[in-house]
Design an enzyme around this catalytic site. Structure first.
Site, mmCIF file in Angstrom:
data_model
loop_
_atom_site.group_PDB
_atom_site.id
_atom_site.type_symbol
_atom_site.label_atom_id
_atom_site.label_comp_id
_atom_site.label_asym_id
_atom_site.label_seq_id
_atom_site.Cartn_x
_atom_site.Cartn_y
_atom_site.Cartn_z
ATOM 1 N N LYS A 118 0.824 -1.215 0.000
ATOM 2 C CA LYS A 118 0.000 0.000 0.000
ATOM 3 C C LYS A 118 0.850 1.254 0.000
ATOM 4 O O LYS A 118 0.439 2.270 -0.554
ATOM 5 C CB LYS A 118 -0.967 0.005 1.194
ATOM 6 C CG LYS A 118 -2.125 -0.961 1.005
ATOM 7 C CD LYS A 118 -3.332 -0.568 1.835
ATOM 8 C CE LYS A 118 -4.491 -1.524 1.602
ATOM 9 N NZ LYS A 118 -5.622 -1.277 2.495
ATOM 10 N N LYS A 200 -6.585 -12.557 -7.970
ATOM 11 C CA LYS A 200 -7.835 -12.625 -7.222
ATOM 12 C C LYS A 200 -8.830 -11.598 -7.771
ATOM 13 O O LYS A 200 -8.424 -10.502 -8.159
ATOM 14 C CB LYS A 200 -7.497 -12.254 -5.763
ATOM 15 C CG LYS A 200 -8.327 -12.928 -4.719
ATOM 16 C CD LYS A 200 -7.697 -12.715 -3.353
ATOM 17 C CE LYS A 200 -8.645 -11.962 -2.455
ATOM 18 N NZ LYS A 200 -8.205 -11.890 -1.050
ATOM 19 N N LYS A 203 -11.916 -5.353 -6.688
ATOM 20 C CA LYS A 203 -12.575 -4.123 -7.139
ATOM 21 C C LYS A 203 -11.609 -3.210 -7.898
ATOM 22 O O LYS A 203 -12.035 -2.374 -8.677
ATOM 23 C CB LYS A 203 -13.176 -3.384 -5.944
ATOM 24 C CG LYS A 203 -12.122 -3.048 -4.894
ATOM 25 C CD LYS A 203 -12.685 -2.296 -3.723
ATOM 26 C CE LYS A 203 -11.576 -1.751 -2.845
ATOM 27 N NZ LYS A 203 -11.153 -2.606 -1.751
#
Ligand code: TRP
Length: 336
Positions: A118, A200, A203
């Site tokens: 992140k 995976k 979104k």
């Protein structure tokens, strides 16, 4: 409120309301939670405090938090049988989070892969909350003394750290926290992106992602465009290694219809991708239709949802504060 009298094991999990919920969240997590309440005392919360480690639009965060609650309920999480709540409605999360910050090492936090990912992705906003996120997550968990924490593989490292923090605290002060076990569903429940079957479903790649509130025609379009495989055989065979796209569609179809992989292989014998993909799309549309309709109905009933939030927060506050009081006493905060 009365003391818990049941000896049921406790289970807890959270999802960040940072994006709209999708088929991977449903098949891999929420669906499997729905029938657990018979065996476990279950807590599920909207991890809104975690989402602000990355900038959010306030109105969207509010909308998604309530929408997520509506979807949980529409997916079969009965609010009478499960404790559903919003993290920020239970101040003990922030309070224990601070204490645990002081029992978590800089080096441990530096090794967290989610922090590294992140901070690479949001290089302009590497804030302290992003760094100490795992201590808050440890607080989320340890407050409720759970036995099991159902999470995705990507949260395993945070669960391990939670266990380390709990052990460290217990070694200093006695048995304050139960040491919880992460519970990670098997590969079969891992739903991959429709157009990049090696990642995976997420979104962040919306073209390969089916959202729970998405319109049927949009869902069908995504399935018709799903990547099958670049081989030339054009047949429906379960081979995750060499045919990941087809295997993913077979897993999705199996999860939505309760058919086995063998039954699906037989059903599509002699047929190609062109026949298979819309059938999977239809099965997903029909699986999601009642959920979407019920969630849409619930979202318009703000009074009902607020009431669920209040009741959930009341129960969660009660349980969480018991642990927090113990912790405050152990570390030496003055009790009056
Ligand atoms: N970190 C989790 C995620 O991003 C969400 C989360 C926050 C969570 N607190 C938790 C999950 C406690 C399980 C238990 O997916």
């Amino acid at each position: 409120m009365e003391e818990k009298t049941t000896a049921k094991k406790v289970m807890l999990s959270g999802i960040q309301p940072s994006g709209d919920l999708h088929l991977g969240n449903y098949l891999g997590a929420i669906k499997t939670w729905a029938n657990r309440s018979e065996l476990y005392d279950c807590y599920y919360f909207m991890a809104d405090m975690h989402t602000i480690t990355v900038r959010q639009t306030p109105a969207d965060l509010r909308r998604r938090t309530l929408e997520q609650l509506a979807i949980y309920i529409a997916c079969g999480l009965d609010p009478e049988k499960n404790t559903l709540f919003v993290q920020s409605h239970v101040p003990a999360h922030a309070q224990l989070g601070w204490v645990l910050d002081c029992y978590t090492m800089f080096g441990e936090l530096s090794r967290m892969t989610q922090f590294k990912d992140k901070s690479a992705k949001h290089a302009d906003n590497i804030n302290a909350g992003l760094f100490t996120y795992p201590s808050l997550m440890a607080a989320d968990i340890l407050l409720y003394q759970p036995d099991l924490i159902p999470v995705g593989q990507d949260q395993k490292q945070h669960c391990e750290l939670t266990r380390d923090i709990a052990r460290r605290f217990n070694n200093l002060y006695g048995e304050v926290f139960k040491i919880p076990e992460p519970f990670i569903p098997k590969e079969g429940a891992r739903i991959m992106s429709l157009n990049a079957p090696d990642s995976k479903m997420s979104k962040s790649m919306p073209d390969g992602c089916v959202f729970l509130m998405e319109k049927p025609e949009d869902i069908m379009r995504k399935f018709k465009r799903a990547i099958t495989d670049s081989d030339t055989e054009n047949c429906i065979r379960y081979d995750p290694e060499n045919k990941p796209g087809v295997a993913n569609l077979m897993n999705i179809y199996a999860a939505c219809t309760d058919k086995t992989i063998d039954e699906i292989t037989a059903e599509f014998e002699g047929k190609g991708y062109g026949a298979f993909k819309p059938v999977v799309g239809e099965a997903v549309v029909e699986t999601l239709r009642p959920i979407r309709e019920e969630a849409q109905r619930l979202i318009t009933d703000k009074a009902y949802l607020s009431d669920i939030c209040k009741k959930g927060a009341e129960k969660a506050n009660y349980v969480a504060n018991k642990t927090l009081r113990k912790v405050y006493k152990k570390v030496g905060f003055l009790q009056l």
